[in-house]
Design an enzyme around this catalytic site. Structure first.
Site, mmCIF file in Angstrom:
data_model
loop_
_atom_site.group_PDB
_atom_site.id
_atom_site.type_symbol
_atom_site.label_atom_id
_atom_site.label_comp_id
_atom_site.label_asym_id
_atom_site.label_seq_id
_atom_site.Cartn_x
_atom_site.Cartn_y
_atom_site.Cartn_z
ATOM 1 N N HIS A 38 0.841 -1.198 0.000
ATOM 2 C CA HIS A 38 0.000 0.000 0.000
ATOM 3 C C HIS A 38 0.880 1.254 0.000
ATOM 4 C CE1 HIS A 38 -4.077 1.791 1.307
ATOM 5 N NE2 HIS A 38 -3.322 2.730 0.760
ATOM 6 N N HIS A 93 1.668 5.127 -2.151
ATOM 7 C CA HIS A 93 1.276 6.139 -3.140
ATOM 8 C C HIS A 93 2.547 6.689 -3.768
ATOM 9 C CE1 HIS A 93 -2.966 6.199 -1.891
ATOM 10 N NE2 HIS A 93 -2.482 5.960 -0.688
ATOM 11 N N LEU A 94 2.779 6.319 -5.036
ATOM 12 C CA LEU A 94 3.985 6.804 -5.714
ATOM 13 C C LEU A 94 3.727 8.141 -6.405
ATOM 14 C CD1 LEU A 94 5.482 3.515 -7.218
ATOM 15 C CD2 LEU A 94 6.213 4.761 -5.179
ATOM 16 N N ASP A 127 -8.716 3.490 -3.380
ATOM 17 C CA ASP A 127 -8.129 4.005 -2.145
ATOM 18 C C ASP A 127 -8.121 5.531 -2.148
ATOM 19 O OD1 ASP A 127 -6.690 3.488 0.378
ATOM 20 O OD2 ASP A 127 -5.130 4.647 -0.623
ATOM 21 N N HIS A 176 -10.787 0.781 0.949
ATOM 22 C CA HIS A 176 -10.560 1.855 1.922
ATOM 23 C C HIS A 176 -11.916 2.091 2.564
ATOM 24 C CE1 HIS A 176 -9.232 6.318 2.673
ATOM 25 N NE2 HIS A 176 -10.116 5.935 3.566
ATOM 26 N N ASP A 228 0.892 2.572 3.685
ATOM 27 C CA ASP A 228 0.087 3.692 3.185
ATOM 28 C C ASP A 228 0.978 4.934 3.031
ATOM 29 O OD1 ASP A 228 -1.994 5.201 2.233
ATOM 30 O OD2 ASP A 228 -3.091 5.327 4.126
ATOM 31 N N GLY A 278 -2.139 12.028 5.170
ATOM 32 C CA GLY A 278 -1.102 11.103 4.753
ATOM 33 C C GLY A 278 0.242 11.390 5.379
#
Lengths: 429, 179, 306
Positions: free
Chosen positions: A61, A63-64, A153, A180, A306, A325
């Site tokens: 999990h 986020h790129l 997500d 999510h 995440d 985040g």
């Protein structure tokens, strides 16, 4: 050519559930041999005595941010952060711009990862078009293009009917739905967990019920459709209970917890440090205890970060305005070792399981073990190595990490992807 | 702080105040338009005592007020912490009165400067006079006392400490020296 | 004193008492013909208001002016705030102006704390979201102490929308720190979770909350909360939680009635009570200036400008 011998380590085998003293020999990017006192000619030898040799860690999990939000993170910087944190594979979420709801974006991510990525990148496709929760994305095409799972997500699928359809359809494609869980009407406007701390700080709260209502709904839908469901970033005691009950009933459900949710409580929000603003929010000590219990008894299968980078400008605003985040790739392993392994919540083998074979199974990828012949993704962990978290030295772009200044013990010293060393802690090793 | 000398005892203080009371009455030809204002802290009991002496001599009482000059100090920005502010209690109109300001020690003159400003903010007196039990010199402003109990030449290293029954439970004036 | 006044939660009883004690001589000044002392001459007080508030803003402005400070007001309607200028940018501007004290009103909790971390000037929180409104609570404390001579041992009832009220939170911290007991009452949808852990007691109804109370603080009910589904209507609200003479009779005879204003007459408080002898609403306004003078004075010390 490309021959590597890891000498003197203790090899963690998450499948057999044991740790054995053994050397590992890698050739042509594959595990060639695991055994005592291996002697091999013409090879690079790395001394890893006293260290743990684990299958390469998988963070399912992440986020790129690429394409679309390259100021926050890119595939190059995000995978560099992964390598530094000991992760050899990451699954990246589809909430990019454009959303990864079509084969082109999945293809773009994979191509970029091929040329610029330091570790393996497994894209997750969207459940619905633009993750709007209205029409299904072309799931079969996504799978064909290389998506390993489906998720909206960041934008929970609000409608029960569309989620039901999504599960029916996803089951047909063989892809797992990663949900999510957060009922938008209950979470609307919230900036932190609803409880004593939100009352004292005067911030609008997100009740635990916002998550639990949707966890319950999705479990019921998974049970009805038979679609494999994976609950992302479980944060409340109630969710753990629901998942435990569902598993006992035989519902095809798995779950993950993030390092921040099993270490921090909503008390960390005091002082309004926006690095503590995450979604789902940091909960109470009771919830943290429930997550740890859920990890210990296997209710929670996976530890995932995440990892959610943001620019300092975006985070340096009023708490309620800040995006949710925190970055986690470079602190995750240290937190697992310091907060779960050291106090005995998880054995080293169980911890590694939640970072390797378990996420590999959820995603259906051939990773997470050290069997002979598999791709040589390996993470060498020094359980005694200590370091103070310093976000300014992160390889990723994000600095939004509330663990800054904390000393973590148990860190990756060597990250090997397909037989190639992508991170080497160097002299500390 | 080392005690260097005692310059006044109970009797000395009493005699000085009695003399000042006579001088005030003489200079103002009675007590008709007169009011006393003591500067916190030790000017306050001194003003009360002076009023009492005047009443004994003249048989008439003069109004007495209390002035807190904290908010008028010129050194607030250089202090580590803001000093405590106390009440100013001047229960009579000062306009057109002859005000006798009373303080224990006159030194640089800065306290008196602040007190003058404070009184001006309360109204427009006809005249302001100044009574001090001790004048120790070293003025930094063109200010002088009209009535002085005792002139005491001092060095800047020294401190003049007036101890009064009402505040200090003793009655004397000391010269102390910083060590 | 610390650099800033952000809230009462972190303050000790002696710190609060010092502000209240200092407000006593300040009140004497506000009663003079010439309401001016030179104390803060040459100091600059900047009022930054991201929310409209005539009452609090003018109170701080007058307080600063009585102390001879120079004042500038930046309000949401008149400045770049509406152009989307961030709090961070505003902070930089304030620094460049050389402000000594910043008074900040902001709709988001934590804004004052964020500003205080950014600027060298002293920051006074004049209300941040639903977090705190310390100067309002301090003037409430001052008013009660002036009228009853004490705070310790009193029973204070706070009635209304506790969930959204920064005044309620600051009053809870202030009164409990000074030894009073605080009771809360309001619609169940407007009682925030975990509030009992602050030391305040939640009462089931008005009768229970008012019984023998020494002080009754009525909060303003925002009518838009009805649209948000937090209460069904004004009529029912007034019936359940409005303060009229009959209900007030349940409190200790002569109990003080307070309200941070502006008042919804006939909703949370009946006109007869709002204008009655027990009402402190006007005193609160007068005392507000004195208390804010004390705050400005105490925060302006310390040679930090030299």
């Amino acid at each position: 050519m490309n021959r590597l011998l890891l000498k003197g380590g203790r090899v963690i085998d998450p499948l057999a559930g044991e740790i054995i003293a053994a050397d590992v020999f890698i050739t042509d990017g594959k595990i060639a041999a695991v055994g005592r006192e291996l002697t091999v000619e013409e090879t690079v030898v790395l001394d890893v005595s006293g260290k743990l040799v684990a299958p390469g860690l998988i963070d399912m999990h992440v986020h790129l941010r690429e394409p679309g939000y390259e100021a926050k993170e890119t595939i190059a910087t995000g995978t560099a952060a992964a390598a530094r944190g000991g992760f050899t594979s990451v699954a990246c979420m589809p909430n990019t711009d454009p959303v990864a709801d079509n084969p082109a974006v999945i293809g773009y991510i994979r191509a970029k990862a091929q040329t610029e990525g330091m570790v393996n990148v497994f894209p997750v496709g969207a459940i619905t078009r633009e993750s709007k929760g209205e029409q299904l994305a072309e799931m079969a095409a996504l799978k064909e293009a290389g998506a390993v799972a489906l998720s909206d997500d960041g934008r929970p699928v609000a409608g029960a009917a569309i989620m039901r359809r999504a599960m029916q359809y996803a089951k047909m494609t063989g892809l797992t739905i990663i949900s999510h869980c957060e009922e938008p009407s209950l979470a609307a406007g919230g900036a932190m967990h609803e409880g004593y701390m939100s009352t004292v700080l005067g911030l609008p709260g997100i009740p635990a019920a916002a998550e639990e209502v949707m966890v319950a709904r999705d479990i019921i839908l998974a049970e009805a459709t038979g679609c494999p469901l994976h609950i992302a970033h479980v944060s409340t005691a109630g969710s753990v209970r629901l998942i435990r009950e569902a598993k006992n009933r035989g519902v095809p459900v798995t779950a993950e917890a993030t390092p921040h949710h099993f270490t921090l409580t909503d008390e960390a929000v005091a002082g309004y440090d926006t690095a503590t603003k995450v979604n789902p929010p940091l909960r109470t000590a009771e919830d943290v205890a429930a997550l740890r219990a859920g990890l210990a008894d296997g209710t929670i299968d996976v530890i995932a970060t995440d990892h959610a980078p943001h620019t300092p400008e975006e985070k340096d605003v009023e708490y309620a305005k800040a995006p949710c985040g925190m970055v986690g790739l470079e602190t995750a392993l240290g937190l697992v070792w310091t907060e779960l392994v050291a106090p005995g919540v998880l054995s080293p083998v169980e911890a590694v399981r939640r970072l390797t074979v378990n996420p590999a199974r959820v995603l259906g990828i051939a990773r997470g073990t050290l069997e002979i012949g598999v791709t040589a993704d390996i993470t060498v962990i020094d359980p005694e190595l200590e370091a103070v978290v310093d976000p300014d030295r992160f390889a990723g772009k994000g600095r939004n990490n509330p663990f800054a200044g904390r000393t973590l013990r148990g860190l990756a010293v060597l990250t090997i992807v397909a037989g190639r060393v992508v991170y080497d802690a160097g002299p500390t090793r | 702080m080392r005690q260097k000398a005692q310059i006044m005892d109970r009797e000395g203080i009493r005699r000085a105040l009695t003399r000042i009371a006579h001088e005030v009455i003489e200079r103002n030809q009675g007590t008709g338009n007169l009011a006393l204002i003591g500067i916190r802290r030790r000017g306050v009991p001194l003003a009360a005592r002076l009023a009492e002496r005047i009443r004994e001599i003249e048989g008439s009482s003069v109004p007495v007020g209390t002035l807190d000059i904290t908010l008028y100090r010129d050194d607030l920005t250089t202090l580590a912490q803001q000093p405590l502010v106390h009440r100013t209690e001047v229960p009579f109109p000062v306009t057109d009165k002859t005000i006798v300001l009373v303080d224990d020690v006159i030194y640089t003159g800065r306290t008196i400067r602040a007190a003058l400003d404070a009184i001006m903010d309360l109204g427009r007196p006809r005249q302001i006079q100044l009574a001090a039990l001790i004048d120790r010199g070293h003025r930094e402003l063109p200010i002088r006392a009209d009535y002085v109990g005792k002139n005491v030449p001092t060095s800047r290293r020294e401190v003049v400490s007036v101890r009064l029954q009402e505040i200090d439970a003793e009655e004397r004036v000391l010269i102390l020296e910083k060590e | 004193m610390k650099k800033d006044l952000l809230g009462l939660q972190q303050m000790t009883a002696p710190e609060i008492a010092r502000i209240l004690d200092t407000a006593v001589p300040m009140k004497e000044i506000t009663g003079r013909q010439i309401k001016k002392v030179p104390t803060l001459r040459g100091r600059t007080v900047v009022n930054v208001f991201y929310e409209p508030s005539t009452r609090t803003r003018t109170s701080f402005e007058l307080a600063a002016k009585y102390l001879s400070a120079d004042t500038v007001s930046i309000s949401a309607s008149a400045s770049s705030v509406v152009k989307g200028e961030s709090l961070k940018d505003t902070a930089r501007t304030i620094c460049a102006m050389g402000a000594d004290v910043v008074v900040l009103r902001h709709p988001m909790a934590g804004a004052a704390e964020m500003l205080a971390r950014t600027v060298p000037a002293a920051v006074i929180n004049a209300g941040d979201g639903a977090h705190e409104h310390p100067s309002q609570a301090l003037l409430d404390l001052f008013t009660v102490r002036e009228k009853t001579g004490r705070l310790d041992g009193l029973t204070v009832a706070v009635i209304g929308d506790i969930l959204h009220s920064r005044v309620a939170r600051s009053d809870i911290w202030g009164f409990t720190t000074m030894g009073a007991t605080v009771r809360l009452c309001g619609p169940a949808t407007m009682i925030p979770p975990g509030i009992e852990a602050t030391g305040a007691a939640v009462c089931r109804n008005m009768e229970q909350a008012l019984d023998g109370a020494d002080v009754v603080i009525m909060l303003r009910i925002q009518l838009e909360r009805q649209q948000q589904g937090l209460f069904p209507g004004v009529r029912e609200y007034a019936r359940l939680f409005g303060l009229d003479e009959k209900r007030l009779a349940l409190a200790r005879p002569g109990a003080l009635v307070m309200h941070p204003g502006p008042v919804n007459r006939g909703v949370e408080i009946s006109p007869a009570v709002a204008d009655g002898v027990q009402s402190m609403i006007n005193e609160q306004v007068t005392n507000g200036v004195a208390v804010r003078m004390a705050i400005l004075y105490l925060l302006s010390g310390g040679g930090k400008n030299e």
